[in-house]
Design an enzyme around this catalytic site. Structure first.
Site, short mmCIF file in Angstrom:
data_model
loop_
_atom_site.label_atom_id
_atom_site.label_comp_id
_atom_site.label_asym_id
_atom_site.label_seq_id
_atom_site.Cartn_x
_atom_site.Cartn_y
_atom_site.Cartn_z
N MET A 111 106.50 77.55 53.78
CA MET A 111 105.14 77.46 53.23
C MET A 111 104.47 76.17 53.68
SD MET A 111 104.51 80.23 51.60
CE MET A 111 102.88 79.71 51.06
N MET A 124 106.09 86.12 45.46
CA MET A 124 105.97 84.84 44.74
C MET A 124 106.15 85.16 43.27
SD MET A 124 102.85 83.40 47.05
CE MET A 124 102.49 85.05 47.64
N ASP A 177 100.76 89.54 49.70
CA ASP A 177 101.11 88.47 48.78
C ASP A 177 101.21 88.99 47.35
OD1 ASP A 177 101.28 86.01 50.37
OD2 ASP A 177 99.20 86.48 50.89
N MET A 228 102.05 88.07 43.56
CA MET A 228 102.10 86.90 42.66
C MET A 228 102.19 87.38 41.23
SD MET A 228 99.21 84.50 44.38
CE MET A 228 98.98 84.44 46.17
N HIS A 263 100.67 91.06 56.04
CA HIS A 263 101.27 90.18 55.04
C HIS A 263 100.68 90.51 53.67
CE1 HIS A 263 103.36 86.43 53.92
NE2 HIS A 263 102.33 86.19 53.11
N SER A 275 97.04 88.03 56.33
CA SER A 275 97.27 88.15 54.89
C SER A 275 96.16 88.96 54.22
CB SER A 275 97.33 86.77 54.24
OG SER A 275 97.34 86.93 52.83
N ASP A 281 103.13 80.03 56.68
CA ASP A 281 102.12 80.67 55.83
C ASP A 281 101.32 79.61 55.10
OD1 ASP A 281 100.69 82.30 54.09
OD2 ASP A 281 102.45 82.99 52.97
N HIS A 340 105.56 89.26 50.65
CA HIS A 340 105.92 87.90 50.22
C HIS A 340 105.91 87.86 48.70
CE1 HIS A 340 104.48 83.37 50.31
NE2 HIS A 340 105.67 83.51 49.76
C1 DX5 Z 1 99.32 81.68 49.63
C2 DX5 Z 1 99.73 82.96 50.32
C3 DX5 Z 1 99.21 83.07 51.68
C4 DX5 Z 1 97.71 83.08 51.81
C5 DX5 Z 1 97.36 82.39 53.10
O1 DX5 Z 1 99.99 81.59 48.44
O2 DX5 Z 1 101.13 83.04 50.38
O3 DX5 Z 1 99.77 84.16 52.38
O4 DX5 Z 1 97.15 84.35 51.79
O5 DX5 Z 1 95.99 82.26 53.15
P1 DX5 Z 1 95.27 81.25 54.19
O6 DX5 Z 1 95.66 81.69 55.56
O7 DX5 Z 1 93.85 81.43 53.88
O8 DX5 Z 1 95.79 79.86 53.89
ZN ZN Z 2 102.01 84.63 51.70
#
Ligand code: DX5
Ligand code: ZN
Length: 235
Positions: free
Chosen positions: A152, A79, A46, A48, A44, A19, A186, A77
Site C-alpha cells: 500500500m 480491507m 476494494d 471495506m 481492482h 480501481s 496501490d 482487495h
Molecule cells: C485505497 C484503495 C485503492 C484506491 C486507490 O484504500 O485500496 O485501491 O482505490 O485509489 P487512487 O488510485 O485514487 O489512489
Molecule cells: Zn485497493
C-alpha cells in the site's frame, strides 16, 4: 550473464488494474465495459468493512454482479478484519485474485490459516497486503505461499490520496530477497509516480482516480503501460 534478478525483471509483464472505487457506482456495468475496452488487464475491487478501514464499500453480492459483466480477472482487495470468514463468499462471487491484509493476521501461523481458507474456497491467486507503516520483512515467511504481495502506497480507505514514496523501499527489498511473484502497488499512482514503482520492481499497478478521472482513459492506460514497461528494466 544476467543475475537472477535481472533475468526475472526482463520476464515480467506489466498489469494495469484500475480501481472500481473511482467508477460511477450507479453505472458499474457501463464502466466495467468501458475500462476493459480501454485496456484494463484486471479490475481492482476494494472491499471495506468500516472496521479495518474507516469506510464501507461493497460486499459479495455486488462483486458477484461485477463478475457477471466482467471479462478480465477480478482483483479483490479485502480491507476487512475477518478475511477467512468471507473467503467462500468472495470465491463464489467470482474473485480471481483475493488479497487480505497482514495486519489482521500478523503472524505466519495466522496468515497461513487465512491463505488456507482462500485456497480451500477455490481462490486461484492469493495476495497479502501491508499498510504503509507495516514492516515488509515478516512477509518473507509467506513467499512460497502467496502469488502476490500488495504494497500500500497510501493508508487504505479512500481513493485520491497522495502517493507515499517511502514504500518503494519495500518493493526493492522484496525483489532483492528474491520474491518472484507479483508485486502490486496501490494508492496515488499516476503517470509520474508509476515510474518509481516500476523501477523498484512493481509489476501490477492499481490506479483509481488517475484513470477514471482522465480525459483520455485508453491513452492513460496505454501511457501507464509503456512507461512501466520501459522503467521496470531500469531499476
Ligand atoms: C485505497 C484503495 C485503492 C484506491 C486507490 O484504500 O485500496 O485501491 O482505490 O485509489 P487512487 O488510485 O485514487 O489512489
Ligand atoms: Zn485497493
Amino acid at each position: 550473464m544476467l543475475s537472477k534478478r535481472e533475468t526475472s525483471m526482463t520476464e515480467r509483464t506489466v498489469l494495469i488494474s484500475p480501481s472500481l472505487l473511482s467508477c460511477d457506482f450507479a453505472q458499474i456495468a457501463r464502466d466495467v465495459a468501458m475500462i476493459e475496452a480501454a485496456g484494463a488487464d484486471w479490475l481492482h475491487v476494494d472491499v471495506m468493512d468500516g472496521h479495518f478501514v474507516p469506510n464501507l464499500t461493497i460486499g459479495p453480492p455486488v462483486v458477484k454482479a461485477i463478475s457477471k459483466v466482467a471479462t478480465v480477472p477480478l482483483d479483490v482487495h479485502l480491507m476487512i478484519t475477518e478475511p477467512a470468514r468471507y473467503a467462500e463468499a468472495y470465491a463464489k462471487a467470482g474473485a480471481h485474485v483475493l488479497t487480505f491484509h497482514w495486519e489482521v493476521a500478523p503472524s505466519p501461523e495466522e496468515a497461513r490459516a487465512v491463505i488456507t481458507s482462500f485456497r480451500d474456497a477455490g481462490i486461484e491467486k492469493v495476495g497479502v497486503s501491508v499498510n504503509p507503516d507495516t514492516p515488509i520483512e515478516p512477509i518473507a515467511a509467506l513467499f512460497d505461499e502467496v502469488d502476490l504481495v500488495l504494497v500500500m502506497s497510501v493508508f487504505p480507505g479512500f481513493g485520491g490520496q497522495a502517493f507515499m514514496g517511502e514504500v518503494l523501499e519495500k518493493v526493492r527489498w522484496l525483489r532483492a530477497e528474491g520474491y518472484e511473484g507479483w508485486v502490486e502497488m496501490d494508492g496515488g499512482i499516476d503517470g509520474e509516480t508509476i515510474v518509481g514503482c516500476a523501477e523498484a520492481g512493481t509489476d501490477v499497478f492499481v490506479a483509481g482516480s488517475a484513470i477514471f478521472g482522465a480525459d483520455d482513459i485508453p491513452g492513460t492506460i496505454a501511457q501507464f503501460r509503456s512507461t512501466a514497461a520501459e522503467r521496470m528494466h531500469v531499476g
